[in-house]
Design a protein around this motif. Structure first.
Motif, PDB file in Angstrom:
ATOM      1  N   GLU A 132       0.423  -1.137  -0.126  1.00  0.00           N
ATOM      2  CA  GLU A 132      -0.049   0.144   0.244  1.00  0.00           C
ATOM      3  C   GLU A 132       1.281   1.021  -0.411  1.00  0.00           C
ATOM      4  N   LEU A 133       2.028   1.091   0.422  1.00  0.00           N
ATOM      5  CA  LEU A 133       3.029   2.119   1.133  1.00  0.00           C
ATOM      6  C   LEU A 133       3.292   2.195  -0.857  1.00  0.00           C
ATOM      7  N   LEU A 134       3.930   1.688  -0.538  1.00  0.00           N
ATOM      8  CA  LEU A 134       4.682   1.745  -3.071  1.00  0.00           C
ATOM      9  C   LEU A 134       3.366   2.200  -3.567  1.00  0.00           C
ATOM     10  N   ARG A 135       1.924   1.449  -3.342  1.00  0.00           N
ATOM     11  CA  ARG A 135       1.092   3.052  -4.677  1.00  0.00           C
ATOM     12  C   ARG A 135       1.338   4.230  -4.324  1.00  0.00           C
ATOM     13  N   ASP A 136       0.937   4.161  -2.824  1.00  0.00           N
ATOM     14  CA  ASP A 136       0.592   5.437  -2.715  1.00  0.00           C
ATOM     15  C   ASP A 136       1.979   6.480  -3.006  1.00  0.00           C
ATOM     16  N   ILE A 137       3.515   5.747  -3.122  1.00  0.00           N
ATOM     17  CA  ILE A 137       4.334   6.481  -3.474  1.00  0.00           C
ATOM     18  C   ILE A 137       4.538   6.948  -5.056  1.00  0.00           C
ATOM     19  N   HIS A 138       3.663   5.870  -5.777  1.00  0.00           N
ATOM     20  CA  HIS A 138       3.662   5.428  -6.968  1.00  0.00           C
ATOM     21  C   HIS A 138       2.373   6.510  -7.410  1.00  0.00           C
ATOM     22  N   ARG A 139       1.916   6.580  -6.509  1.00  0.00           N
ATOM     23  CA  ARG A 139       0.775   7.773  -7.045  1.00  0.00           C
ATOM     24  C   ARG A 139       1.392   9.007  -6.942  1.00  0.00           C
ATOM     25  N   ARG A 140       1.885   9.140  -5.487  1.00  0.00           N
ATOM     26  CA  ARG A 140       2.380  10.592  -5.173  1.00  0.00           C
ATOM     27  C   ARG A 140       2.883  11.965  -6.037  1.00  0.00           C
ATOM     28  N   TYR A 141       4.354  10.632  -6.555  1.00  0.00           N
ATOM     29  CA  TYR A 141       4.876  11.636  -6.832  1.00  0.00           C
ATOM     30  C   TYR A 141       5.355  10.688  -7.924  1.00  0.00           C
ATOM     31  N   ASN A 142       4.372  10.785  -8.870  1.00  0.00           N
ATOM     32  CA  ASN A 142       4.098   9.804 -10.338  1.00  0.00           C
ATOM     33  C   ASN A 142       5.793   9.084 -10.747  1.00  0.00           C
ATOM     34  N   THR A 143       6.298   8.624  -9.448  1.00  0.00           N
ATOM     35  CA  THR A 143       7.770   7.802  -9.858  1.00  0.00           C
ATOM     36  C   THR A 143       7.322   6.330 -10.714  1.00  0.00           C
ATOM     37  N   SER A 144       8.250   6.702 -11.654  1.00  0.00           N
ATOM     38  CA  SER A 144       8.118   4.887 -12.254  1.00  0.00           C
ATOM     39  C   SER A 144       8.439   3.821 -11.647  1.00  0.00           C
ATOM     40  N   MET A 145       8.130   2.915 -11.483  1.00  0.00           N
ATOM     41  CA  MET A 145       8.407   1.728 -10.990  1.00  0.00           C
ATOM     42  C   MET A 145       8.823   0.169 -11.763  1.00  0.00           C
ATOM     43  N   LEU A 146       9.819  -0.603 -11.010  1.00  0.00           N
ATOM     44  CA  LEU A 146      10.263  -1.865 -12.155  1.00  0.00           C
ATOM     45  C   LEU A 146       9.742  -3.135 -10.691  1.00  0.00           C
ATOM     46  N   PHE A 147       8.906  -3.385 -10.438  1.00  0.00           N
ATOM     47  CA  PHE A 147       8.641  -4.649  -9.950  1.00  0.00           C
ATOM     48  C   PHE A 147       8.325  -6.202  -9.844  1.00  0.00           C
TER      49      PHE A 147
END
Lengths: 639, 318
Positions: free
Chosen positions: A560-575
């Motif tokens: 949930e925290l990672l989702r939040d960071i992704h949404r909030r900062y528009n950070t690209s993620m490689l999961f």
């Protein structure tokens, strides 16, 4: 889509009728008020309290709980092999034999031949200096002097039963893959044909596909032999796929005992519900992953209260007044929830919530590629004692792109090359061929970059690793760890304030800055690792199995925290993960990697709902309880 | 096959190391204080004839590397020069002193292995019990006691006081008499090493006993003897053999002091005498022999590791 999970539960009901197994007469194993404590008798600290259960012939009991719940200690107490300093009291009877403080003679008659224990880690369970055949030979029934060839035939037969070739007998554990080792261990544990097998997290250390194979094997052997099984696991889905009954443990106490299907469809304790909710479904996206707040307390701190009260959203003052006993709540069911009568409808309502798929969040505007990998190749050489070095191809021409603001799931089993891609993006390895572009910088060869470019590249991409126990420097306080990174950023004037902000961002109190990693739980450590990774405000965050080492509730919190960071900062993620339910919740797009090649790619829903490549299908079929176990699949023989 | 190849590789490595050591050993002559001629003259009168003879014998007019080459080729043929004190060939001087030292070192190693490993295993298995705690206490005393001081104490108690053991000399060449004479020196030398190996073994056993494979073996009813020998001892063997190899090397160098205390005519005592007399050829010879021993012991340890652990045979780490 939403009906699939429900259908799976119905299927489970069908497959595991409540009274499976022979329940005529006394139970094979009868555990009555078992207590395990540590320390001197007078001031002993309890670790397991008043655990009672029965296992009948042919029955499979699942013991489920997070780490610290006392489930493994319960198993060890049953076989009389508690770690030094721990002692058990109460009553454990196996077919009439009292096992608590039993003499060595009693154990000699029981261990191996009537009760056997299979441990979690296939990499440490076998003697590294002995071949698989030697393990079997020493464990086969004594007496009756078999000739050498008869013994060899018997070993081959035993290996065949677990789906291994006879040649495996000649091999040492280090020459076998994890799944093969676990099969050897299973054959060895079953060598004297025990009536009860206790399996302690037997598949946790394995890949999904191997995990499914080993579970199926366990199930088919249990059925064909009519053997009883106690399966200890933290994974509800694993317990559901194998067991007739499930017992939920928490902080050393039993909170609920129930037939599997009933528990899956209608949990009778808020903690059981919490576990069900925290487990992300693979079939659909859920808008919010429900984590149980907080973490498991130590057993002795909750001696006179409901163990779960502190984390329960339904807790009332009366819950903390005394420890609620297990009370019958239905046919073959008990629950330790005081307020179950009042809250049961609410529990049901909360569970039905999980089955409702949410529309995946609108795809964030995906910009230009932040990272682009083209035809990447990497081969590793393992030097041997003599002769030619062994070559392993980790990446065999991989091309992929990650857009700005996109979350990409990279899926595949051990050895598929997932981590090699992550390491290449981080500049930790130099590829043999191919090109990596990171926001316009060619980082194919880090060594050729000048200092400024290298700094720039390292700023753009940061990583969160799998094991939070080894990824933080144990000698540094959390504050120092974070400040170290903040100082690199260069624009931080008040690093104390900034540290507190970072900790707040990952949901930890500012006071944690003074602590050292050892004082933190696994989930908390992983949050610190995330805080450290986002301190540099990277544009691409690589998460390499970030929740694989965590308990389900901590897993939900971290996701949930990672989702939040992704949404909030528009950070690209490689999961990067091997867990498809995690990828369902986290990724916009999925890339499936197999033997160093991309075999399938597409948006999450498409790939998971209608997979094209056979390997993707195999991955999806391997998820426990998404499909009923059937026949058994051969192991991929890959030493 | 791979093993033979590996051992061949190691042998080549050994030769390279020995050549480097021989060069350093040869350089001792040039590095020793005073002129080389004066060193080699020793107590002989310095007549021009003698000086010329020495210069010719040691090729002193040649460049340094050529001198080294001459020295090395004759060393390979078993000629390490002549003792300045007695004029005997260095090899025969060393050959007459070495057996006592080797016997003492072997005796010490036997004590270390026979006493140290079982005691360490027993302590590690019964961790925290009275035996373990007493042993752990004793090892601290043992490690703290210097060999020569312990030697003097042993002489006083068992030699002078109780009269059980002879206090000096190596006795006749008869085996029983030799063992009798070497007992006190070996005990003096072994005490500290036993303490070290006890701690090593104890730590290794404690580690092994907590491994899953021990638990797994016990849960499936593997016999106690089999668990102790096939599991605990074999898995403990690798770190212990490595440690024992190091200890043998320490034992060889430890003989220098102990031989002096017990007046044993061994290589250690020879070394002390040769250094005192600035008898450089003998010092060179001894240093070279010690180097050969150290390298040989290391090779033996590696070979033992190959025998013990199949993982090392395959060259796979972890």
């Amino acid at each position: 889509m939403n009906t699939e999970e429900g259908a799976a539960r119905d299927l489970a009901t069908h497959l595991h009728p409540d009274d499976a197994g022979d329940r005529s007469g006394a139970a094979l194993l009868h555990v009555e008020r078992l207590n395990v404590a540590v320390g001197p008798v007078r001031r002993a600290r309890p670790l397991v309290r008043d655990v009672s259960f029965d296992v009948h012939r042919g029955q499979a009991l699942g013991i489920v709980g997070e780490s610290g719940s006392g489930k493994s200690l319960t198993a060890r107490a049953v076989v009389g092999l508690l770690p030094a300093g721990l002692h058990a009291s109460g009553s454990v009877t196996f077919d009439g034999h009292q096992l608590i403080d039993a003499e060595r003679r009693t154990w000699r008659a029981l261990r191996g031949s009537r009760v056997s224990l299979l441990l979690q880690d296939p990499f440490t369970m076998l003697n590294p200096l002995q071949t698989a055949g030697a393990h079997l030979a020493e464990s086969l029934p004594r007496g009756g002097h078999h000739s050498r060839s008869r013994q060899r035939d018997e070993i081959a037969r035993r290996l065949g039963e677990v789906g291994l070739a006879a040649e495996v007998a000649e091999q040492y554990p280090f020459q076998l893959s994890g799944g093969m080792r676990q099969r050897v261990a299973l054959a060895v544990a079953l060598a004297r044909d025990p009536e009860l097998l206790i399996a302690d997290e037997p598949t946790t250390a394995l890949d999904v596909t191997t995990q499914a194979e080993v579970l199926e094997l366990l199930q088919s052997i249990r059925r064909s032999r009519g053997m009883s099984l106690i399966l200890i696991t933290h994974d509800l889905r694993v317990a559901f796929s194998v067991c007739d009954r499930v017992q939920v443990m928490y902080a050393g106490s039993v909170l609920e005992q129930s037939p599997t299907a009933a528990l899956a469809a209608d949990p009778a304790h808020p903690y059981s519900l919490g576990l069900l909710l925290a487990d992300p479904p693979v079939t659909h996206y859920v808008a919010e992953l429900t984590a149980i707040p907080g973490s498991v307390p130590q057993a002795d701190t909750v001696a006179d209260t409901c163990a779960f009260a502190a984390r329960c959203s339904w807790a009332q003052p009366e819950c903390a007044a005394a420890r609620p006993p297990l009370a019958p709540v239905g046919p073959n069911r008990t629950s330790a929830c005081l307020r179950l009568g009042e809250i049961h409808p609410e529990l049901r309502a909360a569970l039905s919530h999980l089955d409702q798929p949410a529309a995946p969040p609108p795809a964030l505007t995906v910009g230009d590629p932040i990272a682009a990998i083209t035809e990447l190749r990497k081969t590793f050489h393992t030097s041997r004692l003599a002769g030619r070095a062994r070559r392993t191809t980790a990446l065999d021409g991989v091309s992929l792109q990650i857009g700005e603001g996109e979350s990409v799931g990279l899926v595949g089993e051990t050895g598929s090359g997932k981590t090699t891609i992550a390491r290449a993006l981080l500049g930790l390895i130099t590829p043999d061929a191919g090109r990596i572009d990171l926001a316009g910088i060619d980082i194919s060869n880090y060594r050729r970059l000048d200092r400024r470019q290298r700094r720039q590249a390292r700023r753009i991409v940061q990583a969160v690793f799998q094991d939070p126990y080894t990824s933080l420097n144990p000698a540094l306080s959390i504050g120092t760890t974070l400040r170290e990174v903040l100082d690199l950023r260069g624009d931080v004037t008040d690093s104390r304030h900034e540290t507190a902000d970072l900790l707040g961002l990952v949901g930890l109190p500012a006071s944690y800055a003074q602590r050292r990693p050892v004082a933190l739980s696994g989930g908390e450590r992983q949050r610190v690792a995330i805080a450290r990774a986002i301190a540099l405000r990277p544009r691409l965050l690589i998460c390499d199995e970030p929740v694989a080492a965590l308990d389900v509730s901590a897993q939900a919190q971290v996701l949930e925290l990672l989702r939040d960071i992704h949404r909030r900062y528009n950070t690209s993620m490689l999961f990067i993960t091997h867990d498809l339910s995690v990828v369902r919740q986290m990724a916009d797009r999925i890339i499936v990697l197999y033997h160093g090649q991309v075999v399938e790619t597409g948006d999450t829903a498409t790939v998971l709902d209608s997979p094209n490549h056979p390997y993707t299908r195999r991955l999806i079929n391997a998820i426990p309880s998404a499909q009923a176990p059937s026949g058994h699949a051969p192991d991929r023989s890959e030493p | 096959m791979a093993i033979v190849l590996f051992l061949l590789k190691r042998l080549v490595g050994m030769v390279v190391i020995l050549i480097i050591v021989s060069f350093l050993v040869f350089s001792l002559l040039a590095l020793s204080p005073g002129s080389v001629v004066a060193t080699l003259l020793g107590t002989q009168p310095s007549t021009p004839q003698v000086v010329a003879a020495i210069k010719a014998q040691y090729h002193l007019n040649d460049p340094f590397l050529v001198q080294y080459w001459h020295w090395l080729t004759s060393a390979v043929h078993g000629d390490l020069g002549r003792s300045i004190q007695s004029g005997e060939a260095v090899t025969s001087v060393i050959a007459s002193h070495l057996p006592v030292t080797l016997e003492l070192a072997a005796y010490t190693l036997v004590l270390v292995v026979v006493v140290g490993i079982p005691v360490g295993m027993a302590a590690g298995i019964g961790r925290g019990r009275l035996f373990d705690r007493s042993v752990s206490g004793a090892t601290i005393v043992g490690m703290g006691a210097p060999g020569f001081a312990l030697g003097i104490l042993l002489i006083y108690v068992f030699g002078v006081g109780l009269g059980w053991f002879p206090v000096y000399g190596a006795g006749s060449s008869q085996a029983i008499d030799r063992v009798y004479h070497l007992t006190l020196p070996a005990v003096a030398l072994a005490t500290g090493l036993v303490a070290l190996i006890v701690r090593q073994t104890r730590a290794a056993v404690m580690d092994v006993m907590e491994q899953d494979y021990i638990t797994f073996a016990r849960t499936r009813g593997v016999g106690r003897a089999r668990v102790m020998l096939g599991y605990a001892l074999r898995n403990t063997a690798l770190p212990v053999v490595t440690a024992a190899g190091l200890l043998l090397i320490v034992a060889i160098s430890g003989t220098v002091l102990v031989e002096t205390v017990f007046s044993l005519p061994g290589a250690g005592q020879l070394m002390v005498q040769a250094i005192e007399a600035k008898n450089v050829p003998v010092v060179q010879g001894l240093a070279f022999f010690v180097a050969v021993l150290v390298v040989a012991v290391n090779l033996l340890v590696d070979a033992a590791a190959l025998m013990i652990d199949p993982r090392t045979r395959a060259g796979v780490r972890g």
